[in-house]
Design a protein around this motif. Sequence first.
Motif, PDB file in Angstrom:
ATOM      1  N   MET A  67       0.844  -1.187   0.000  1.00  0.00           N
ATOM      2  CA  MET A  67       0.000   0.000   0.000  1.00  0.00           C
ATOM      3  C   MET A  67       0.880   1.237   0.000  1.00  0.00           C
ATOM      4  N   ASN A  68       0.322   2.323  -0.497  1.00  0.00           N
ATOM      5  CA  ASN A  68       1.059   3.575  -0.548  1.00  0.00           C
ATOM      6  C   ASN A  68       1.035   4.241   0.817  1.00  0.00           C
ATOM      7  N   ALA A  69       1.858   3.727   1.686  1.00  0.00           N
ATOM      8  CA  ALA A  69       2.007   4.199   3.053  1.00  0.00           C
ATOM      9  C   ALA A  69       3.385   3.757   3.520  1.00  0.00           C
ATOM     10  N   THR A  70       3.770   4.221   4.689  1.00  0.00           N
ATOM     11  CA  THR A  70       5.079   3.889   5.257  1.00  0.00           C
ATOM     12  C   THR A  70       4.893   3.019   6.484  1.00  0.00           C
ATOM     13  N   GLY A  71       5.727   2.021   6.614  1.00  0.00           N
ATOM     14  CA  GLY A  71       5.775   1.208   7.822  1.00  0.00           C
ATOM     15  C   GLY A  71       7.054   1.520   8.571  1.00  0.00           C
ATOM     16  N   VAL A  72       6.937   1.832   9.857  1.00  0.00           N
ATOM     17  CA  VAL A  72       8.115   2.153  10.671  1.00  0.00           C
ATOM     18  C   VAL A  72       8.247   1.128  11.791  1.00  0.00           C
ATOM     19  N   LEU A  73       9.401   0.497  11.840  1.00  0.00           N
ATOM     20  CA  LEU A  73       9.717  -0.441  12.913  1.00  0.00           C
ATOM     21  C   LEU A  73      10.456   0.326  13.997  1.00  0.00           C
ATOM     22  N   LEU A  74       9.845   0.406  15.167  1.00  0.00           N
ATOM     23  CA  LEU A  74      10.444   1.121  16.292  1.00  0.00           C
ATOM     24  C   LEU A  74      11.400   0.188  17.028  1.00  0.00           C
ATOM     25  N   ALA A  75      12.681   0.467  16.905  1.00  0.00           N
ATOM     26  CA  ALA A  75      13.701  -0.394  17.506  1.00  0.00           C
ATOM     27  C   ALA A  75      14.653   0.432  18.364  1.00  0.00           C
ATOM     28  N   GLY A  76      14.105   1.429  19.028  1.00  0.00           N
ATOM     29  CA  GLY A  76      14.954   2.332  19.798  1.00  0.00           C
ATOM     30  C   GLY A  76      14.869   2.153  21.297  1.00  0.00           C
ATOM     31  N   GLY A  77      14.100   1.166  21.749  1.00  0.00           N
ATOM     32  CA  GLY A  77      13.945   0.975  23.191  1.00  0.00           C
ATOM     33  C   GLY A  77      15.224   0.517  23.865  1.00  0.00           C
ATOM     34  N   LYS A  78      15.258   0.695  25.175  1.00  0.00           N
ATOM     35  CA  LYS A  78      16.463   0.343  25.935  1.00  0.00           C
ATOM     36  C   LYS A  78      16.494  -1.122  26.336  1.00  0.00           C
ATOM     37  N   SER A  79      15.360  -1.829  26.229  1.00  0.00           N
ATOM     38  CA  SER A  79      15.271  -3.250  26.608  1.00  0.00           C
ATOM     39  C   SER A  79      15.806  -3.476  28.018  1.00  0.00           C
ATOM     40  N   SER A  80      15.509  -2.539  28.921  1.00  0.00           N
ATOM     41  CA  SER A  80      16.093  -2.599  30.263  1.00  0.00           C
ATOM     42  C   SER A  80      15.624  -3.820  31.058  1.00  0.00           C
ATOM     43  N   ARG A  81      14.372  -4.217  30.900  1.00  0.00           N
ATOM     44  CA  ARG A  81      13.897  -5.395  31.642  1.00  0.00           C
ATOM     45  C   ARG A  81      14.388  -6.691  31.021  1.00  0.00           C
ATOM     46  N   MET A  82      14.601  -6.682  29.711  1.00  0.00           N
ATOM     47  CA  MET A  82      15.064  -7.896  29.035  1.00  0.00           C
ATOM     48  C   MET A  82      16.566  -8.089  29.201  1.00  0.00           C
ATOM     49  N   LYS A  83      17.281  -7.005  29.388  1.00  0.00           N
ATOM     50  CA  LYS A  83      18.746  -7.026  29.558  1.00  0.00           C
ATOM     51  C   LYS A  83      19.499  -7.332  28.262  1.00  0.00           C
ATOM     52  N   LYS A  84      18.803  -7.382  27.141  1.00  0.00           N
ATOM     53  CA  LYS A  84      19.444  -7.516  25.827  1.00  0.00           C
ATOM     54  C   LYS A  84      18.508  -6.920  24.798  1.00  0.00           C
ATOM     55  N   ASN A  85      19.037  -6.617  23.625  1.00  0.00           N
ATOM     56  CA  ASN A  85      18.257  -5.968  22.575  1.00  0.00           C
ATOM     57  C   ASN A  85      17.176  -6.929  22.079  1.00  0.00           C
ATOM     58  N   LYS A  86      15.909  -6.543  22.318  1.00  0.00           N
ATOM     59  CA  LYS A  86      14.792  -7.420  21.953  1.00  0.00           C
ATOM     60  C   LYS A  86      14.689  -7.647  20.448  1.00  0.00           C
ATOM     61  N   ALA A  87      15.135  -6.694  19.660  1.00  0.00           N
ATOM     62  CA  ALA A  87      15.033  -6.822  18.203  1.00  0.00           C
ATOM     63  C   ALA A  87      15.791  -8.039  17.678  1.00  0.00           C
ATOM     64  N   PHE A  88      16.774  -8.499  18.431  1.00  0.00           N
ATOM     65  CA  PHE A  88      17.609  -9.607  17.955  1.00  0.00           C
ATOM     66  C   PHE A  88      17.350 -10.926  18.679  1.00  0.00           C
ATOM     67  N   LEU A  89      16.274 -10.972  19.463  1.00  0.00           N
ATOM     68  CA  LEU A  89      15.839 -12.257  20.008  1.00  0.00           C
ATOM     69  C   LEU A  89      15.430 -13.141  18.838  1.00  0.00           C
ATOM     70  N   GLU A  90      15.772 -14.403  18.888  1.00  0.00           N
ATOM     71  CA  GLU A  90      15.492 -15.290  17.755  1.00  0.00           C
ATOM     72  C   GLU A  90      14.300 -16.195  18.028  1.00  0.00           C
ATOM     73  N   LEU A  91      13.422 -16.241  17.053  1.00  0.00           N
ATOM     74  CA  LEU A  91      12.261 -17.126  17.077  1.00  0.00           C
ATOM     75  C   LEU A  91      12.288 -17.933  15.785  1.00  0.00           C
ATOM     76  N   GLU A  92      12.261 -19.234  15.913  1.00  0.00           N
ATOM     77  CA  GLU A  92      12.350 -20.132  14.754  1.00  0.00           C
ATOM     78  C   GLU A  92      13.563 -19.796  13.890  1.00  0.00           C
ATOM     79  N   GLY A  93      14.677 -19.473  14.560  1.00  0.00           N
ATOM     80  CA  GLY A  93      15.938 -19.248  13.866  1.00  0.00           C
ATOM     81  C   GLY A  93      16.117 -17.885  13.229  1.00  0.00           C
TER      82      GLY A  93
END
Length: 192
Positions: free
Chosen positions: A1-27
């Motif tokens: 569609m003629n629109a923009t999708g923005v992935l917000l990957a700027g969080g601190k992941s303080s409770r997870m203790k690691k960058n959530k964007a790089f958690l792996e699911l099904e490889g």
Amino acid sequence: MNATGVLLAGGKSSRMKKNKAFLELEGRPLVERSLEVLHAVFAEVLISSNKPELYAHYEVPIIQDESLDRGPLEGLYQGLKEATYDVVFFVACDMPFLQGELIHFLAGWIPEYDVVVPRLHSGLHPLHAFYHRRCLPSIRTNLEAGRLKIIDFYPSCSVRYIEETELRDFPDLSNIFCNVNTPQEWTAILRR
């Protein structure tokens, strides 16, 4: 569609203790799973992150906050400013089961409304929602006043709340809208 999708990957992941964007699911890292869905839906895809070096190899334009420590509202502001299209879908990078069909369904109310946001029994999902560029002045006013909660600017915009009953064609809403904040939540997702 003629629109923009923005992935917000700027969080601190303080409770997870690691960058959530790089958690792996099904490889595959969550960031890759989300980008695949966004590329299938939108004419333009952006990543919002203050660590562009982590995402450079995805060959997606990366936008950064002008002011740090203003949370996802700053990400929305910069995303709306930088997007090619007036209509922008924002989603947090920690939602492992993003679904293109549901995004298309939500898009049905844009551009009639400034904001299209799902409201489930569990609450609002402002980081899985559409925003029109018309929101920029209201967001800027709130940022300048230090009101950083996303929904605080909603009263000055036209908002379409998509109720859970309207999403009955999507039976797995608890999965689609789940997000990861803690190691315990991640463990539960991996067991599904």
